[in-house]
Design a protein around this motif. Structure first.
Motif, short mmCIF file in Angstrom:
data_model
loop_
_atom_site.label_atom_id
_atom_site.label_comp_id
_atom_site.label_asym_id
_atom_site.label_seq_id
_atom_site.Cartn_x
_atom_site.Cartn_y
_atom_site.Cartn_z
N LEU A 156 -1.11 19.18 -42.20
CA LEU A 156 -1.07 17.73 -41.99
C LEU A 156 -0.67 17.00 -43.27
CD1 LEU A 156 -1.54 15.25 -40.24
CD2 LEU A 156 -3.97 15.38 -40.81
N ARG A 157 -1.25 17.42 -44.38
CA ARG A 157 -0.92 16.78 -45.66
C ARG A 157 0.53 17.03 -46.05
NH1 ARG A 157 -5.28 18.06 -50.13
NH2 ARG A 157 -4.03 16.44 -51.18
N TYR A 158 1.06 18.20 -45.65
CA TYR A 158 2.48 18.49 -45.93
C TYR A 158 3.37 17.56 -45.12
CZ TYR A 158 6.97 20.91 -45.95
OH TYR A 158 8.32 21.19 -46.06
N GLU A 159 2.97 17.33 -43.83
CA GLU A 159 3.74 16.41 -42.99
C GLU A 159 3.71 15.00 -43.55
OE1 GLU A 159 2.08 16.75 -39.13
OE2 GLU A 159 2.84 18.80 -38.77
N LEU A 160 2.59 14.65 -44.20
CA LEU A 160 2.46 13.32 -44.80
C LEU A 160 3.08 13.25 -46.19
CD1 LEU A 160 -1.23 12.51 -43.73
CD2 LEU A 160 0.89 11.66 -42.69
N GLY A 161 3.58 14.38 -46.67
CA GLY A 161 4.22 14.40 -47.97
C GLY A 161 3.26 14.44 -49.13
N GLN A 162 2.01 14.84 -48.88
CA GLN A 162 1.02 14.85 -49.95
C GLN A 162 0.98 16.16 -50.73
OE1 GLN A 162 -2.70 13.84 -48.12
NE2 GLN A 162 -2.10 11.71 -47.66
N VAL A 163 1.49 17.25 -50.12
CA VAL A 163 1.51 18.55 -50.80
C VAL A 163 2.90 19.14 -50.68
CG1 VAL A 163 -0.94 19.01 -50.40
CG2 VAL A 163 0.75 19.81 -48.75
N SER A 164 3.20 20.07 -51.58
CA SER A 164 4.53 20.69 -51.58
C SER A 164 4.61 21.83 -50.57
CB SER A 164 4.84 21.25 -52.98
OG SER A 164 3.94 22.31 -53.28
N GLN A 165 5.83 22.25 -50.32
CA GLN A 165 6.03 23.38 -49.40
C GLN A 165 5.41 24.66 -49.96
OE1 GLN A 165 10.14 24.34 -48.61
NE2 GLN A 165 9.65 25.47 -46.75
N LEU A 166 5.42 24.80 -51.28
CA LEU A 166 4.82 25.98 -51.92
C LEU A 166 3.32 26.05 -51.62
CD1 LEU A 166 4.96 28.42 -53.79
CD2 LEU A 166 4.64 26.86 -55.74
N THR A 167 2.65 24.91 -51.69
CA THR A 167 1.22 24.89 -51.38
C THR A 167 0.97 25.30 -49.94
OG1 THR A 167 0.87 23.11 -53.00
CG2 THR A 167 -0.84 23.43 -51.32
N LEU A 168 1.85 24.79 -49.03
CA LEU A 168 1.72 25.16 -47.62
C LEU A 168 1.93 26.66 -47.43
CD1 LEU A 168 1.45 24.47 -44.63
CD2 LEU A 168 3.91 23.96 -44.60
N LEU A 169 2.94 27.21 -48.10
CA LEU A 169 3.22 28.65 -47.98
C LEU A 169 2.06 29.48 -48.52
CD1 LEU A 169 7.01 28.77 -48.99
CD2 LEU A 169 6.02 29.07 -46.70
N GLN A 170 1.47 29.02 -49.61
CA GLN A 170 0.33 29.75 -50.18
C GLN A 170 -0.86 29.75 -49.21
OE1 GLN A 170 -0.15 27.64 -53.88
NE2 GLN A 170 1.08 29.13 -55.04
N ALA A 171 -1.11 28.58 -48.58
CA ALA A 171 -2.21 28.50 -47.62
C ALA A 171 -1.94 29.39 -46.40
CB ALA A 171 -2.41 27.05 -47.18
N GLN A 172 -0.67 29.36 -45.94
CA GLN A 172 -0.30 30.20 -44.78
C GLN A 172 -0.42 31.68 -45.13
OE1 GLN A 172 0.77 29.06 -41.59
NE2 GLN A 172 0.39 31.23 -41.14
N SER A 173 -0.02 32.04 -46.36
CA SER A 173 -0.11 33.44 -46.80
C SER A 173 -1.56 33.91 -46.86
CB SER A 173 0.55 33.60 -48.17
OG SER A 173 0.40 34.92 -48.64
N GLY A 174 -2.46 33.04 -47.35
CA GLY A 174 -3.87 33.40 -47.41
C GLY A 174 -4.45 33.61 -46.02
N TYR A 175 -4.02 32.74 -45.08
CA TYR A 175 -4.52 32.89 -43.71
C TYR A 175 -4.00 34.18 -43.08
CZ TYR A 175 -5.09 31.99 -38.73
OH TYR A 175 -5.42 32.10 -37.40
N ASP A 176 -2.72 34.48 -43.29
CA ASP A 176 -2.12 35.70 -42.73
C ASP A 176 -2.79 36.95 -43.30
OD1 ASP A 176 -0.41 34.14 -41.25
OD2 ASP A 176 1.27 34.33 -42.64
#
Length: 391
Positions: free
Chosen positions: A232-252
């Motif tokens: 959600l914060r990525y959609e709002l432009g509050q975090v970078s794509q790298l942060t999103l990828l890191q969070a997704q990688s941790g979840y995976d």
């Protein structure tokens, strides 16, 4: 042949019992088509059920027990009786051979002497000559027959000695066979105990692993909520794509760990089912964690429990057997080779070494039992502390 199933049994610390494919009812079948295992309809298992189900249904244990029964069916007394009957028959044959030919020769020599006394010469004629010649021929023939009978008797005596040796061997083999049966029975009992202990250990391992899975599932739920927030914060432009990828990688990564843990639990279930002779479906429900009661703790007595453990220990039993075998070998060497022979001296040293090894085995067993006994009180205290903290 008896040692073959026992060797397989002693390797049962890991799940290895094979089962047949299930039928329509989900139960394994024996070679005769009869149901060999009873599986609870609800697919549950309590800790107390493990021992009886392993003993009743583990196919490797059942095969070893049938092999033992087959060996126990061997009738050594019948074999010994048959050999004794054969020896009696040969002794009778030998007696008839010697006494028969000897009696006939004595009778012929007497007839010859009588015929000699009857010889008369009158008017240039010899009376009784035909009878004399007939008796001479008879004595000659019977003398040759007697010599042949003696040769046969010598051969029969050799065979008789060999059969008597075989009879002694049979009696020795019977005694050794009884020891082998006793050893095999103890091995099967030991293997059954080891298999049950392995199954109980699997039971506890599964419960422990399930707790790990539950903790990981909670972490997964928390991580999933965090990932949704980052998305959600990525959609709002509050975090970078790298942060999103890191969070997704941790979840995976967590999801992969959870899948691996679920697969491990399923494998452990299958292993536990195999040890109990059930169809290894990988699906089973464990009822609860076993609990040691205060009554069980109060019933513990170090001295009496140690003695009982020694009586039941296959390790100590096998060690004592080694001492018996070494002493037997020493006695045999003294009897057959003499007290001053090098064979006897070697056997004597081996026997003394076996005595020392047996003492060391007993001491090691007592130390292990003492360590286990001393671990009970601290473990119970730790459990009580945790229960108090939980309350």
């Amino acid at each position: 042949a008896l040692c073959l199933p026992c060797s397989a049994l002693l390797s049962l610390s890991a799940p290895a019992a094979a089962v047949r494919a299930p039928n329509d009812s989900g139960q394994p079948q024996s070679s005769t088509g009869n149901t060999s295992v009873t599986i609870p309809s609800d697919g549950t298992l309590s800790f107390d059920q493990i021992g009886p189900r392993v003993k009743a249904n583990n196919l490797t244990l059942k095969a070893a027990q049938e092999s033992l029964k087959s060996a126990e069916a061997m009738d050594w007394d019948e074999a010994i009786d048959e050999m004794e009957d054969a020896i009696d028959a040969m002794e009778l044959q030998l007696d008839m051979l010697l006494t028969g030919s000897s009696g006939q020769l004595i009778a012929a020599e007497k007839a010859l002497a009588d015929s000699l006394s009857k010889i008369e010469i009158s008017n240039n004629k010899i009376s009784g000559l035909d009878e004399l010649i007939e008796n001479v021929v008879a004595v000659s023939s019977l003398t040759a027959l007697s010599e042949y009978s003696k040769m046969q008797a010598a051969s029969l005596e050799t065979s008789l000695e060999s059969m008597e040796d075989q009879l002694d061997d049979l009696k020795d083999q019977k005694e050794d066979y009884q020891k082998t049966l006793e050893d095999t029975a103890r091995q099967i009992d030991y293997a059954a105990a080891q298999t049950i202990a392995g199954a109980e250990s699997l039971y506890l391992t599964i419960l422990s692993t399930q707790l790990q899975l539950e903790a990981l599932q909670e972490t997964m739920e928390s991580t999933q909520r965090s990932l949704q927030e980052v998305e959600l914060r990525y959609e709002l432009g509050q975090v970078s794509q790298l942060t999103l990828l890191q969070a997704q990688s941790g979840y995976d990564s967590l999801k992969a760990s959870m899948d691996s843990l679920e697969n491990t639990i399923s494998t452990l279930y299958s292993s536990l089912q195999s040890l109990m002779g059930d169809v290894p479906t990988g699906r089973l429900t464990l009822t609860s964690t076993p609990y040691v009661t205060q009554g069980q703790l109060a019933a513990i007595s170090y001295t009496s429990d140690l003695e009982k453990a020694k009586e039941n220990s296959y390790t100590l039993y096998a060690s004592a057997r080694s001492v018996e075998d070494a002493k037997q070998a020493m006695d045999d060497a003294r009897r057959e080779e003499g007290k001053n022979s090098y064979q006897y001296k070697m056997a004597e040293y081996t026997y003394q070494s076996t005595l020392y090894q047996n003492d060391a085995t007993i001491a090691e067993f007592e130390l292990s039992f003492q360590s286990l006994y001393k671990a009970l009180a601290p473990a119970q205290a730790a459990l009580s502390a945790k229960e108090s903290a939980l309350a």
